[in-house]
Design a protein around this motif. Structure first.
Motif, PDB file in Angstrom:
ATOM      1  N   LYS A   1      13.913   8.069 -73.272  1.00  0.00           N
ATOM      2  CA  LYS A   1      14.650   7.312 -73.836  1.00  0.00           C
ATOM      3  C   LYS A   1      15.002   7.862 -75.393  1.00  0.00           C
ATOM      4  O   LYS A   1      14.141   8.818 -76.004  1.00  0.00           O
ATOM      5  CB  LYS A   1      13.848   5.955 -74.194  1.00  0.00           C
ATOM      6  N   SER A   2      15.985   7.338 -76.053  1.00  0.00           N
ATOM      7  CA  SER A   2      16.591   8.092 -76.867  1.00  0.00           C
ATOM      8  C   SER A   2      15.489   8.038 -78.295  1.00  0.00           C
ATOM      9  O   SER A   2      15.485   9.083 -78.890  1.00  0.00           O
ATOM     10  CB  SER A   2      17.837   7.288 -77.571  1.00  0.00           C
ATOM     11  N   ALA A   3      14.848   7.139 -78.672  1.00  0.00           N
ATOM     12  CA  ALA A   3      13.828   7.114 -79.556  1.00  0.00           C
ATOM     13  C   ALA A   3      12.813   8.152 -79.458  1.00  0.00           C
ATOM     14  O   ALA A   3      11.990   8.613 -80.441  1.00  0.00           O
ATOM     15  CB  ALA A   3      13.344   5.686 -79.839  1.00  0.00           C
ATOM     16  N   ASP A   4      12.313   8.895 -78.354  1.00  0.00           N
ATOM     17  CA  ASP A   4      11.073   9.446 -77.729  1.00  0.00           C
ATOM     18  C   ASP A   4      11.464  10.725 -77.546  1.00  0.00           C
ATOM     19  O   ASP A   4      10.557  11.798 -77.310  1.00  0.00           O
ATOM     20  CB  ASP A   4      10.462   8.686 -76.943  1.00  0.00           C
ATOM     21  N   ARG A   5      12.904  11.297 -77.593  1.00  0.00           N
ATOM     22  CA  ARG A   5      13.268  12.652 -77.129  1.00  0.00           C
ATOM     23  C   ARG A   5      12.478  13.708 -77.916  1.00  0.00           C
ATOM     24  O   ARG A   5      12.166  14.637 -77.330  1.00  0.00           O
ATOM     25  CB  ARG A   5      14.890  12.640 -77.314  1.00  0.00           C
ATOM     26  N   GLU A   6      12.698  13.702 -79.291  1.00  0.00           N
ATOM     27  CA  GLU A   6      11.959  14.600 -80.260  1.00  0.00           C
ATOM     28  C   GLU A   6      10.536  14.778 -79.599  1.00  0.00           C
ATOM     29  O   GLU A   6       9.961  15.851 -79.546  1.00  0.00           O
ATOM     30  CB  GLU A   6      12.329  14.349 -81.418  1.00  0.00           C
ATOM     31  N   ASN A   7       9.896  13.619 -79.664  1.00  0.00           N
ATOM     32  CA  ASN A   7       8.447  13.694 -79.409  1.00  0.00           C
ATOM     33  C   ASN A   7       7.916  14.186 -78.022  1.00  0.00           C
ATOM     34  O   ASN A   7       7.135  14.864 -77.940  1.00  0.00           O
ATOM     35  CB  ASN A   7       7.730  12.163 -79.498  1.00  0.00           C
ATOM     36  N   ALA A   8       9.017  13.912 -77.056  1.00  0.00           N
ATOM     37  CA  ALA A   8       8.474  14.347 -75.542  1.00  0.00           C
ATOM     38  C   ALA A   8       8.683  15.731 -75.496  1.00  0.00           C
ATOM     39  O   ALA A   8       7.877  16.386 -74.974  1.00  0.00           O
ATOM     40  CB  ALA A   8       9.692  13.744 -74.831  1.00  0.00           C
ATOM     41  N   LEU A   9       9.561  16.413 -76.441  1.00  0.00           N
ATOM     42  CA  LEU A   9       9.638  17.843 -76.453  1.00  0.00           C
ATOM     43  C   LEU A   9       8.443  18.532 -77.047  1.00  0.00           C
ATOM     44  O   LEU A   9       7.807  19.516 -76.904  1.00  0.00           O
ATOM     45  CB  LEU A   9      11.069  18.319 -77.011  1.00  0.00           C
ATOM     46  N   SER A  10       8.205  17.925 -78.385  1.00  0.00           N
ATOM     47  CA  SER A  10       7.043  18.542 -78.949  1.00  0.00           C
ATOM     48  C   SER A  10       5.661  18.450 -78.405  1.00  0.00           C
ATOM     49  O   SER A  10       5.182  19.162 -78.419  1.00  0.00           O
ATOM     50  CB  SER A  10       7.069  17.857 -80.475  1.00  0.00           C
ATOM     51  N   ARG A  11       5.541  17.438 -77.676  1.00  0.00           N
ATOM     52  CA  ARG A  11       4.117  17.206 -76.752  1.00  0.00           C
ATOM     53  C   ARG A  11       4.407  17.958 -75.636  1.00  0.00           C
ATOM     54  O   ARG A  11       3.358  18.152 -74.937  1.00  0.00           O
ATOM     55  CB  ARG A  11       4.276  15.656 -76.569  1.00  0.00           C
ATOM     56  N   GLY A  12       5.373  18.469 -75.251  1.00  0.00           N
ATOM     57  CA  GLY A  12       5.380  19.144 -74.145  1.00  0.00           C
ATOM     58  C   GLY A  12       5.480  18.568 -72.772  1.00  0.00           C
ATOM     59  O   GLY A  12       5.255  18.863 -71.644  1.00  0.00           O
ATOM     60  N   ASP A  13       5.768  17.158 -72.948  1.00  0.00           N
ATOM     61  CA  ASP A  13       6.127  16.413 -71.724  1.00  0.00           C
ATOM     62  C   ASP A  13       6.982  16.858 -70.652  1.00  0.00           C
ATOM     63  O   ASP A  13       7.028  16.544 -69.550  1.00  0.00           O
ATOM     64  CB  ASP A  13       6.466  14.871 -72.249  1.00  0.00           C
ATOM     65  N   VAL A  14       8.209  17.391 -71.134  1.00  0.00           N
ATOM     66  CA  VAL A  14       9.257  18.007 -70.598  1.00  0.00           C
ATOM     67  C   VAL A  14       9.633  19.239 -70.993  1.00  0.00           C
ATOM     68  O   VAL A  14       9.230  19.581 -72.291  1.00  0.00           O
ATOM     69  CB  VAL A  14      10.446  17.023 -70.489  1.00  0.00           C
ATOM     70  N   LYS A  15      10.344  20.023 -70.164  1.00  0.00           N
ATOM     71  CA  LYS A  15      10.770  21.583 -70.516  1.00  0.00           C
ATOM     72  C   LYS A  15      11.948  21.444 -71.112  1.00  0.00           C
ATOM     73  O   LYS A  15      12.163  22.259 -72.424  1.00  0.00           O
ATOM     74  CB  LYS A  15      10.816  22.517 -69.260  1.00  0.00           C
ATOM     75  N   PHE A  16      12.950  20.551 -70.938  1.00  0.00           N
ATOM     76  CA  PHE A  16      14.299  20.354 -71.600  1.00  0.00           C
ATOM     77  C   PHE A  16      14.617  18.946 -71.272  1.00  0.00           C
ATOM     78  O   PHE A  16      14.216  18.475 -70.244  1.00  0.00           O
ATOM     79  CB  PHE A  16      14.958  21.475 -71.414  1.00  0.00           C
ATOM     80  N   ILE A  17      15.717  18.573 -72.220  1.00  0.00           N
ATOM     81  CA  ILE A  17      16.270  17.260 -72.125  1.00  0.00           C
ATOM     82  C   ILE A  17      17.765  17.341 -71.994  1.00  0.00           C
ATOM     83  O   ILE A  17      18.346  17.932 -72.595  1.00  0.00           O
ATOM     84  CB  ILE A  17      15.826  16.487 -73.302  1.00  0.00           C
ATOM     85  N   VAL A  18      18.106  16.634 -71.010  1.00  0.00           N
ATOM     86  CA  VAL A  18      19.825  16.418 -70.624  1.00  0.00           C
ATOM     87  C   VAL A  18      20.007  14.911 -70.547  1.00  0.00           C
ATOM     88  O   VAL A  18      19.868  14.399 -69.520  1.00  0.00           O
ATOM     89  CB  VAL A  18      20.178  17.118 -69.219  1.00  0.00           C
TER      90      VAL A  18
END
Length: 278
Positions: free
Chosen positions: A87-104
């Motif tokens: 979700k929009s509000a969690d995109r930066e955190n998802a990347l910094s935590r390593g939850d995903v490799k990249f976001i589209v």
């Protein structure tokens, strides 16, 4: 004899452990590059034409097609991709935590976001626009004065229209764009505003085909980029090369036509890597 048996057993166990390690025992994570591993990619689940999780569990949309193509260039087959709702509000955190490799995920490149994440692309230039009924007389922003304009709670799109071109527009805020589109269909609202790509995605759905049109106002420039963890230059460079190939081999335009074509979406040409339109 007993001591020798224990020692022999231990040696066998140690040999097996070393063999497993050498062979890369266990599943690879999203930091690996193909070869039987998995990659986690962040997308939206609720944007038809862009990122949508279908009732049967499949995924569809332009962002999904871009993500799948890029992953393929990184060495991953479709069945090695795990799409993660981001979700929009969690995109930066998802990347910094390593939850995903990249976001589209309709991720507009802005200076504020660039301070936190790196962006490959852009891969699409979108604009804030209006969606109206096919027979609507609304053809420019000032036509909205006195009309009911819908956007989503928390979005600045509708207020942007009201502030800049139609001060007398009646703002209607719903919880999601699906509700706005349904309101447009029923006549509860006269227009819906957000990025033209998002509007085109909704209008291209089978249940709405031929009912709506985009006005073409281009009220803002939205440079969609692929978010990557800050400092991950290796992945960034690989994704940029993949995007360039997607454009050159025609796959990019095919994805645009497939996902937005039914809405008569007049898309901008594929942007050049690093070219941010202000």
């Amino acid at each position: 004899m007993k001591l020798r048996k224990v020692t022999a057993a231990s040696a066998v166990a140690l040999t097996l452990a070393l063999t497993a390690t050498a062979c890369g025992g266990g599943d690879k994570d999203s930091n690996s590059s193909g070869g039987g591993g998995k990659i986690k990619i962040g997308i939206k689940y609720d944007q038809p034409g862009l990122g949508l999780k279908e009732p049967n569990g499949d995924y569809s949309g332009f962002d999904v097609d871009v993500a799948t193509y890029v992953a393929g260039q990184l060495g991953y087959k479709p069945d090695q991709i795990e799409f993660v709702e981001t979700k929009s509000a969690d995109r930066e955190n998802a990347l910094s935590r390593g939850d995903v490799k990249f976001i589209v995920a309709t991720y507009s490149i802005t200076p504020k976001r660039q301070a936190k994440v790196d962006f490959a692309g852009p891969y699409l230039l979108a604009h804030q626009d209006l969606l109206v009924k096919k027979d609507s007389k609304i053809s420019k922003g000032t036509d909205l004065n006195g009309e009911k304009l819908c956007s989503v709670t928390g979005s600045t799109s509708a207020q942007n229209v009201k502030d800049k071109i139609a001060p007398d527009a009646q703002l209607k805020k719903y919880s999601g764009y699906s509700e706005c589109i349904a309101g447009l269909q029923s006549g509860a609202v006269d227009a819906v505003t957000t990025d033209d790509s998002i509007l085109a995605g909704f209008a291209a759905q089978d249940k709405y085909k031929g009912q709506f049109k985009l006005v073409g106002l281009k009220l803002s420039n939205e440079n969609y980029g692929i978010g990557v963890k800050k400092g991950d230059k290796e992945t960034l460079d690989k994704i940029n090369k993949a995007l360039e190939k997607m454009v050159s081999d025609g796959s990019w335009q095919k994805a645009v036509d497939k996902n937005f074509g039914p809405a008569d979406y007049k898309n901008e040409p594929a942007p050049k890597i690093g070219n941010i339109v202000q």
